[in-house]
Design a protein around this motif. Structure first.
Motif, PDB file in Angstrom:
ATOM      1  N   UNK A 179      20.777 -27.624  24.920  1.00  0.00           N
ATOM      2  CA  UNK A 179      19.697 -27.127  24.279  1.00  0.00           C
ATOM      3  C   UNK A 179      18.460 -27.892  23.953  1.00  0.00           C
ATOM      4  N   UNK A 180      17.319 -27.329  24.153  1.00  0.00           N
ATOM      5  CA  UNK A 180      16.205 -27.980  23.807  1.00  0.00           C
ATOM      6  C   UNK A 180      16.035 -28.724  22.539  1.00  0.00           C
ATOM      7  N   UNK A 181      16.381 -28.089  21.618  1.00  0.00           N
ATOM      8  CA  UNK A 181      16.673 -28.779  20.354  1.00  0.00           C
ATOM      9  C   UNK A 181      17.522 -29.878  20.101  1.00  0.00           C
ATOM     10  N   UNK A 182      18.676 -29.919  21.123  1.00  0.00           N
ATOM     11  CA  UNK A 182      19.422 -31.029  20.928  1.00  0.00           C
ATOM     12  C   UNK A 182      18.758 -32.272  21.875  1.00  0.00           C
ATOM     13  N   UNK A 183      18.006 -32.038  22.778  1.00  0.00           N
ATOM     14  CA  UNK A 183      17.026 -33.127  23.459  1.00  0.00           C
ATOM     15  C   UNK A 183      16.059 -33.521  22.598  1.00  0.00           C
ATOM     16  N   UNK A 184      15.384 -32.744  21.672  1.00  0.00           N
ATOM     17  CA  UNK A 184      14.547 -33.228  20.803  1.00  0.00           C
ATOM     18  C   UNK A 184      15.369 -34.120  19.943  1.00  0.00           C
ATOM     19  N   UNK A 185      16.242 -33.641  19.105  1.00  0.00           N
ATOM     20  CA  UNK A 185      16.994 -34.326  18.143  1.00  0.00           C
ATOM     21  C   UNK A 185      17.459 -35.821  18.471  1.00  0.00           C
ATOM     22  N   UNK A 186      18.074 -35.792  19.782  1.00  0.00           N
ATOM     23  CA  UNK A 186      18.827 -36.919  20.129  1.00  0.00           C
ATOM     24  C   UNK A 186      17.517 -37.941  20.425  1.00  0.00           C
ATOM     25  N   UNK A 187      16.664 -37.506  20.690  1.00  0.00           N
ATOM     26  CA  UNK A 187      15.344 -38.682  20.938  1.00  0.00           C
ATOM     27  C   UNK A 187      14.722 -38.949  19.551  1.00  0.00           C
ATOM     28  N   UNK A 188      14.660 -37.781  18.830  1.00  0.00           N
ATOM     29  CA  UNK A 188      14.177 -38.335  17.356  1.00  0.00           C
ATOM     30  C   UNK A 188      15.219 -39.121  16.566  1.00  0.00           C
ATOM     31  N   UNK A 189      16.266 -38.983  16.634  1.00  0.00           N
ATOM     32  CA  UNK A 189      17.459 -39.683  15.851  1.00  0.00           C
ATOM     33  C   UNK A 189      18.266 -40.609  16.699  1.00  0.00           C
ATOM     34  N   UNK A 190      17.513 -41.149  17.777  1.00  0.00           N
ATOM     35  CA  UNK A 190      18.054 -42.098  18.807  1.00  0.00           C
ATOM     36  C   UNK A 190      18.324 -43.528  17.784  1.00  0.00           C
ATOM     37  N   UNK A 191      19.592 -43.938  18.084  1.00  0.00           N
ATOM     38  CA  UNK A 191      19.971 -45.220  17.535  1.00  0.00           C
ATOM     39  C   UNK A 191      20.417 -44.969  15.870  1.00  0.00           C
ATOM     40  N   UNK A 192      20.427 -43.629  15.549  1.00  0.00           N
ATOM     41  CA  UNK A 192      21.067 -43.360  14.305  1.00  0.00           C
ATOM     42  C   UNK A 192      22.140 -42.517  14.341  1.00  0.00           C
ATOM     43  N   UNK A 193      22.296 -41.726  15.421  1.00  0.00           N
ATOM     44  CA  UNK A 193      23.380 -40.883  15.792  1.00  0.00           C
ATOM     45  C   UNK A 193      23.461 -40.699  16.967  1.00  0.00           C
ATOM     46  N   UNK A 194      24.835 -40.652  17.684  1.00  0.00           N
ATOM     47  CA  UNK A 194      25.160 -40.447  19.089  1.00  0.00           C
ATOM     48  C   UNK A 194      25.392 -39.075  19.258  1.00  0.00           C
ATOM     49  N   UNK A 195      24.660 -38.554  20.034  1.00  0.00           N
ATOM     50  CA  UNK A 195      24.856 -37.054  20.339  1.00  0.00           C
ATOM     51  C   UNK A 195      25.551 -36.731  21.778  1.00  0.00           C
ATOM     52  N   UNK A 196      26.527 -35.932  21.545  1.00  0.00           N
ATOM     53  CA  UNK A 196      27.436 -35.681  22.842  1.00  0.00           C
ATOM     54  C   UNK A 196      27.262 -33.979  23.201  1.00  0.00           C
ATOM     55  N   UNK A 197      27.165 -33.745  24.365  1.00  0.00           N
ATOM     56  CA  UNK A 197      27.220 -32.340  24.819  1.00  0.00           C
ATOM     57  C   UNK A 197      28.732 -31.940  25.644  1.00  0.00           C
ATOM     58  N   UNK A 198      29.480 -31.238  24.931  1.00  0.00           N
ATOM     59  CA  UNK A 198      30.822 -30.894  25.446  1.00  0.00           C
ATOM     60  C   UNK A 198      30.814 -29.282  25.903  1.00  0.00           C
ATOM     61  N   UNK A 199      30.840 -29.104  27.175  1.00  0.00           N
ATOM     62  CA  UNK A 199      30.778 -27.949  27.818  1.00  0.00           C
ATOM     63  C   UNK A 199      32.024 -27.291  28.082  1.00  0.00           C
ATOM     64  N   UNK A 200      32.276 -25.857  27.585  1.00  0.00           N
ATOM     65  CA  UNK A 200      33.655 -25.449  27.954  1.00  0.00           C
ATOM     66  C   UNK A 200      33.861 -25.011  29.439  1.00  0.00           C
ATOM     67  N   UNK A 201      32.560 -24.831  30.085  1.00  0.00           N
ATOM     68  CA  UNK A 201      32.753 -24.589  31.564  1.00  0.00           C
ATOM     69  C   UNK A 201      33.336 -25.369  32.328  1.00  0.00           C
TER      70      UNK A 201
END
Length: 197
Positions: free
Chosen positions: A90-112
Motif C-alpha cells: 500500500x502507498x500509505x505503508x510506503x510513506x509510513x515506512x519512510x516517515x518512521x524509518x529507524x523508529x519502526x521496522x515495517x514488513x509486508x506479508x502477502x497471503x498470495x
C-alpha cells in the motif's frame, strides 16, 4: 545551462524525477528517472506513487521472517506487520515506512505467497491486518506484546497508530567493534597507498 545530474534534455516540457540512491551513505547521490507517460493527471499521479521510496521489507517465507525478526531485535525496533491478500504494498505503508524509518521496522506479508500461510496462522490473521509487536521488559525478561490496529485504514489513523507504537527517536547504527575499526583503518591505508601511486 542544465545541471549535469539531469543529463540531456531533448524537448520541453521534460519531467524528470530525482530519487536518492537506496544504498548511498548520503542523500547527495541521485538516480534520475525520466517521465515517459502521457501528460495526464492520473498517469502522473501513478508515476509519482510508483516512484515513492519504500522501506517496507517484503516477506517471502519463514526464512525471511526470521531475518526480519532478528534485525528488529538487533536494533530494538518495534515490528509493524502488514498482512495482506495482495502482493502490492500500500502507498500509505510506503510513506509510513519512510516517515518512521529507524523508529519502526515495517514488513509486508502477502497471503498470495504460499510460504507465508504459516505466519498468518501463527498470528491468527485472516485477510488484511496490521499488527505491531512492542518489545518490553517483564521481570528482566525480554517479551513482546501484540497490538492490532482495528480502525479504518486511512492515512491519518494509520499515522496515529505508528506514532503511538514507534520509538520516539531514531535508532543509530551500533558502534563498531574493535575488529571492524581495524578493518576500516586497513582499507583506508590501502586506498591512500593506491592514490599516492
Amino acid at each position: 545551462p542544465v545541471p549535469a545530474v539531469l543529463g540531456e534534455i531533448r524537448g520541453t516540457p521534460t519531467i524528470k524525477l530525482l530519487v536518492p540512491k537506496r544504498k548511498a551513505r548520503t542523500n547527495k547521490q541521485k538516480n534520475v528517472v525520466d517521465y515517459n507517460m502521457e501528460r495526464k493527471a492520473d498517469d502522473m499521479k501513478q508515476f509519482a506513487l510508483d516512484s515513492m521510496p519504500s522501506f517496507v521489507e517484503r516477506i517471502s517465507g519463514p526464512e525471511d521472517f526470521e531475518k526480519y525478526k532478528t534485525k528488529a531485535t538487533k536494533y530494538g525496533l518495534p515490528m509493524m506487520l502488514v498482512f495482506s491478500e495482495s502482493r502490492l504494498v500500500l502507498n500509505e505503508m510506503k510513506y509510513l515506512s519512510t516517515e518512521f524509518r529507524r523508529r519502526v521496522l515495517v514488513a509486508h506479508i502477502s497471503l498470495s505467497k504460499k510460504e507465508n500461510r504459516n505466519i498468518f496462522f501463527e498470528y491468527g490473521v485472516r485477510g488484511q491486518a496490521l499488527i505491531t509487536t512492542v518489545p518490553h521488559a517483564d521481570d528482566g525478561e525480554e517479551k513482546q506484546s501484540l497490538v492490532t490496529f482495528d480502525g479504518k485504514w486511512n492515512l491519518h489513523r494509520l499515522r496515529s497508530f505508528f506514532e503511538q507504537h514507534a520509538l520516539k527517536t531514531e535508532v543509530k547504527s551500533k558502534p563498531k567493534s574493535d575488529e571492524a575499526k581495524k578493518t576500516d583503518e586497513v582499507l583506508q591505508q590501502k586506498q591512500t597507498v593506491k592514490t599516492e601511486l
